[in-house]
Each structure stands twice: as C-alpha cells, then as structure tokens.
Scaffold this active site. Structure first.
Site, PDB file in Angstrom:
ATOM      1  CG  ASP A  71      -1.883   1.429   1.282  1.00  0.00           C
ATOM      2  OD1 ASP A  71      -2.246   1.679  -0.085  1.00  0.00           O
ATOM      3  OD2 ASP A  71      -1.965   1.785   2.655  1.00  0.00           O
ATOM      4  CG  ASP A  86      -1.159   7.469   0.581  1.00  0.00           C
ATOM      5  OD1 ASP A  86      -0.122   8.016  -0.594  1.00  0.00           O
ATOM      6  OD2 ASP A  86      -2.878   8.093   0.568  1.00  0.00           O
ATOM      7  CB  SER A 104      -3.211  13.607   5.450  1.00  0.00           C
ATOM      8  OG  SER A 104      -4.092  14.038   5.672  1.00  0.00           O
ATOM      9  CE1 TYR A 121      -9.491  10.892   0.221  1.00  0.00           C
ATOM     10  CE2 TYR A 121     -10.776  12.572   1.658  1.00  0.00           C
ATOM     11  CZ  TYR A 121     -10.541  11.764   1.475  1.00  0.00           C
ATOM     12  OH  TYR A 121     -11.852  10.600   1.127  1.00  0.00           O
ATOM     13  CG  ASN A 135      -8.068   1.739  -2.403  1.00  0.00           C
ATOM     14  OD1 ASN A 135      -8.256   1.094  -2.893  1.00  0.00           O
ATOM     15  ND2 ASN A 135      -8.922   1.434  -1.189  1.00  0.00           N
ATOM     16  CG  HIS A 142     -12.728   3.945  -9.901  1.00  0.00           C
ATOM     17  ND1 HIS A 142     -11.684   2.888  -9.678  1.00  0.00           N
ATOM     18  CD2 HIS A 142     -13.375   4.742 -11.054  1.00  0.00           C
ATOM     19  CE1 HIS A 142     -12.401   3.276 -11.218  1.00  0.00           C
ATOM     20  NE2 HIS A 142     -12.827   4.293 -11.436  1.00  0.00           N
ATOM     21  CB  CYS A 183      -9.642  -1.440  -9.255  1.00  0.00           C
ATOM     22  SG  CYS A 183     -10.374   0.063  -9.675  1.00  0.00           S
ATOM     23  NE  ARG A 184     -13.045   3.250  -1.755  1.00  0.00           N
ATOM     24  CZ  ARG A 184     -12.433   3.893  -1.596  1.00  0.00           C
ATOM     25  NH1 ARG A 184     -10.964   4.755  -1.558  1.00  0.00           N
ATOM     26  NH2 ARG A 184     -12.118   4.445  -0.307  1.00  0.00           N
ATOM     27  CE  LYS A 185      -5.259  -0.939  -1.281  1.00  0.00           C
ATOM     28  NZ  LYS A 185      -4.137  -0.500  -0.662  1.00  0.00           N
TER      29      LYS A 185
END
Length: 189
Positions: A9, A11, A18, A21, A53, A93, A101-103
């Site tokens: 991953d 971030d 954060s 973001y 993501n 997304h 695709c979004r974990k």
C-alpha cells in the site's frame, strides 16, 4: 516456488498518510526508512509493486497528473537508493462507483499479477496499514503483513483478532522492520 513479490500500500506504508488526503507533491512525505527498505528488497531479488486507493481523485481533491508527480517522485527516490518498483497501480474511484479495483477488492492486485505475467500471487506479500489492504491481499492469495505506521495502530486497536494464533497476519513497526524480518528468513517478528 512462490513468486518473490511484495505488494505495498502507499499512504501510511511508504509515505505519511493524512485523514485529509495527500493532495499534492508537497504533502507527499516519504518515510526515509521505507525508501531504503524498498531498495533493499529489490537488491535482494524481490519484485516490488504498489497498489493504492486514491479516491481523492474521484472526490476532486487532486487530479491524475498530481498523482503521477507523486509516483514519479517515489520511483525516483527508490531508484536513487539503488532499488526499483516494478509496477504501480491505483484506484481513482470512490466506493459508490462500484469498481472492482478499490481495496478491499482484489482488482488492483490482479492488475499487478497480469502486468508482471505471474501465474498467481500465492506466496506473495501484501503489506498495508489498514484492514482493507489485508483483505485484498488475502482474497488474492497473498500473505498479509500490517505495519503500525499510518493507520496501522488504529487498525490493530479496532481489530484485536489480527496477529493472533487464529490469524496469519504478521505485524511490524514499519516497512523497514518487515523487510528486515523478510530478508533474515522470516522468523517471528
């Protein structure tokens, strides 16, 4: 023989996270020890990929060119440290988009598998700081590792079942500690 692949991953694992973001190159602040750890992995013959993501794009907080600048900087830092990241994928997304695709869904990990021309991800590692990272990795056949950086401490506090005899998740202080453990033969952390 399992593929020597570590999927990270971004971030909270490679750079500071954060709750607001990471929206610009100035806000993308890498953990120096993570950059060195990635270099050590690739020098030891491991492939390294990043699956992240990035719903901030879908929310309009930043655009894909800003994200590309962050990733270019990440790749440059790892290269300067003597390493290499083999592939980077991201999901732009929001959860309401219904993408695959979004974990915690494994779509990005499948994209990595295809890009690296692997038969499977069985035996690979998924290193993250959130439950959704671990879930995506588990679904794709990866071994899970949680770091305490980023949202890792919060994830551990809200999911005490992690890193128990009933759960295969390995827990580390940071990415550097995971890499130390992995390169020293995977004895108990």
């Amino acid at each position: 023989m399992p593929t020597k692949l570590v999927i990270l991953d971004r971030d909270g694992v490679i750079n500071q996270d954060s709750d607001e973001y990471v929206k610009s190159l100035d806000e993308w602040i890498p953990y120096p020890s993570s950059i060195t750890a990635i270099a050590r992995l690739s020098q030891a013959g491991w492939k390294v990929a990043v699956a992240t993501n990035q719903s901030g794009i879908g929310r309009g907080y930043y655009d894909e060119s800003t994200l590309a600048a962050m990733h270019d900087r990440m790749l440059e830092l790892v290269d300067t440290a003597g390493g290499h990241i083999d592939h980077v994928v991201y999901c732009p997304h929001v959860s309401e988009d219904g993408c695959d695709c979004r974990k915690p869904l494994p779509g990005m990990l499948e994209q990595i598998r295809q890009a690296l021309e692997l038969d499977s991800l069985k035996g690979s590692w998924m290193v993250g700081d959130s439950l959704r990272d671990l879930q995506a990795g588990n679904t794709a056949g990866c071994r899970p590792a949680l770091v305490r950086t980023g949202k890792g401490e919060r994830t551990l506090a809200s999911h005490p079942e992690l890193n128990t005899p009933a759960d295969p998740t390995q827990v580390f202080d940071d990415l550097a500690a995971f890499v130390d453990w992995l390169l020293n033969g995977e004895t108990c952390p």
